[in-house]
Design a protein around this motif. Structure first.
Motif, short mmCIF file in Angstrom:
data_model
loop_
_atom_site.label_atom_id
_atom_site.label_comp_id
_atom_site.label_asym_id
_atom_site.label_seq_id
_atom_site.Cartn_x
_atom_site.Cartn_y
_atom_site.Cartn_z
N THR A 137 27.41 102.69 39.01
CA THR A 137 26.04 102.67 39.52
C THR A 137 25.95 102.02 40.90
O THR A 137 24.89 101.52 41.29
CB THR A 137 25.13 101.88 38.55
OG1 THR A 137 25.62 100.55 38.45
CG2 THR A 137 25.09 102.56 37.19
N PHE A 138 27.03 102.04 41.64
CA PHE A 138 27.08 101.36 42.95
C PHE A 138 26.01 101.87 43.91
O PHE A 138 25.31 101.11 44.55
CB PHE A 138 28.47 101.52 43.56
CG PHE A 138 28.59 101.00 44.96
CD1 PHE A 138 28.56 99.64 45.18
CD2 PHE A 138 28.70 101.86 46.03
CE1 PHE A 138 28.66 99.13 46.46
CE2 PHE A 138 28.80 101.37 47.31
CZ PHE A 138 28.78 100.00 47.53
N ARG A 139 25.86 103.17 44.02
CA ARG A 139 24.89 103.74 44.98
C ARG A 139 23.45 103.43 44.59
O ARG A 139 22.60 103.23 45.45
CB ARG A 139 25.08 105.24 45.09
CG ARG A 139 26.42 105.62 45.70
CD ARG A 139 26.52 107.13 45.86
NE ARG A 139 27.88 107.54 46.09
CZ ARG A 139 28.42 107.64 47.29
NH1 ARG A 139 27.72 107.36 48.35
NH2 ARG A 139 29.67 108.02 47.42
N PHE A 184 21.67 94.93 47.01
CA PHE A 184 21.52 93.89 46.00
C PHE A 184 22.73 93.88 45.06
O PHE A 184 23.29 92.83 44.75
CB PHE A 184 20.24 94.11 45.20
CG PHE A 184 20.11 93.17 44.03
CD1 PHE A 184 19.80 91.84 44.22
CD2 PHE A 184 20.33 93.63 42.74
CE1 PHE A 184 19.70 90.98 43.15
CE2 PHE A 184 20.22 92.78 41.66
CZ PHE A 184 19.91 91.45 41.86
N GLY A 185 23.15 95.06 44.60
CA GLY A 185 24.31 95.16 43.71
C GLY A 185 25.59 94.73 44.40
O GLY A 185 26.46 94.11 43.78
N LEU A 186 25.72 95.06 45.68
CA LEU A 186 26.91 94.68 46.42
C LEU A 186 27.00 93.16 46.56
O LEU A 186 28.06 92.57 46.33
CB LEU A 186 26.90 95.34 47.81
CG LEU A 186 28.10 95.04 48.69
CD1 LEU A 186 29.36 95.59 48.06
CD2 LEU A 186 27.88 95.61 50.08
N VAL A 187 25.89 92.53 46.90
CA VAL A 187 25.88 91.07 47.05
C VAL A 187 26.13 90.40 45.69
O VAL A 187 26.91 89.44 45.60
CB VAL A 187 24.54 90.60 47.66
CG1 VAL A 187 24.41 89.10 47.61
CG2 VAL A 187 24.41 91.10 49.08
N ILE A 192 29.36 87.97 44.80
CA ILE A 192 29.26 86.63 44.22
C ILE A 192 30.09 86.53 42.95
O ILE A 192 30.82 85.56 42.74
CB ILE A 192 27.78 86.27 43.96
CG1 ILE A 192 27.04 86.11 45.28
CG2 ILE A 192 27.67 85.01 43.11
CD1 ILE A 192 25.53 85.99 45.13
N PHE A 193 30.01 87.55 42.11
CA PHE A 193 30.77 87.57 40.86
C PHE A 193 32.27 87.53 41.14
O PHE A 193 33.00 86.73 40.54
CB PHE A 193 30.40 88.82 40.06
CG PHE A 193 31.19 88.98 38.79
CD1 PHE A 193 30.92 88.20 37.69
CD2 PHE A 193 32.19 89.93 38.70
CE1 PHE A 193 31.64 88.34 36.52
CE2 PHE A 193 32.91 90.09 37.54
CZ PHE A 193 32.63 89.28 36.44
N ILE A 194 32.74 88.37 42.05
CA ILE A 194 34.16 88.40 42.37
C ILE A 194 34.58 87.08 43.01
O ILE A 194 35.68 86.58 42.77
CB ILE A 194 34.49 89.61 43.27
CG1 ILE A 194 34.34 90.90 42.45
CG2 ILE A 194 35.90 89.51 43.84
CD1 ILE A 194 34.49 92.16 43.26
#
Length: 121
Positions: free
Chosen positions: A85-87, A92-95, A99-101
């Motif tokens: 669901t990246f696109r 917001f998902g990228l940031v 943070i998670f990584i």
């Protein structure tokens, strides 16, 4: 009421599966052969004759490394739904994933510095 009627096939399937599982256990218990022998009652150890004396214990380090592997493996599983669901997630998902990584990487560095990944005692 029409919303709940959509779930009726699922509830029926779960009920049938439960009845089948319980009935299978009961029939197997009732009709199965009961001829216990010492060989059948002995624990099976991969074709090796069972030893009566317990072997040496595993080091706690073995379990720590196993748990760390599971933790990091499960954390990588979280990357798959994000990649799918990246696109749709956009910036917001990228940031959020960065943070998670980053947190996973900090945890990895912490474990590495504390010697948690070294196999020797």
């Amino acid at each position: 009421m029409s919303g709940l009627s959509q779930y009726l096939p699922i509830v029926v399937l779960l009920g049938l599966a439960s009845v089948f599982a319980v009935a299978s256990l009961i029939v197997a218990r009732a009709l199965g052969p009961r001829r216990p022998t010492p060989a059948k009652l002995a624990p099976y150890e991969c074709g090796i004759v069972p030893e009566q004396v317990p072997r040496e214990r595993f080091s706690v380090k073995f379990y720590v490394i196993a748990m760390l592997f599971i933790v990091f493996d499960i954390e990588t599983i979280f990357l798959f739904p994000w990649a799918v669901t990246f696109r749709e997630l956009g910036l917001f998902g990228l940031v959020e994933m960065a943070i998670f990584i980053g947190l996973v990487f900090v945890a990895y560095l912490y474990v590495w510095q504390r010697g948690g990944l070294e196999w020797t005692d």
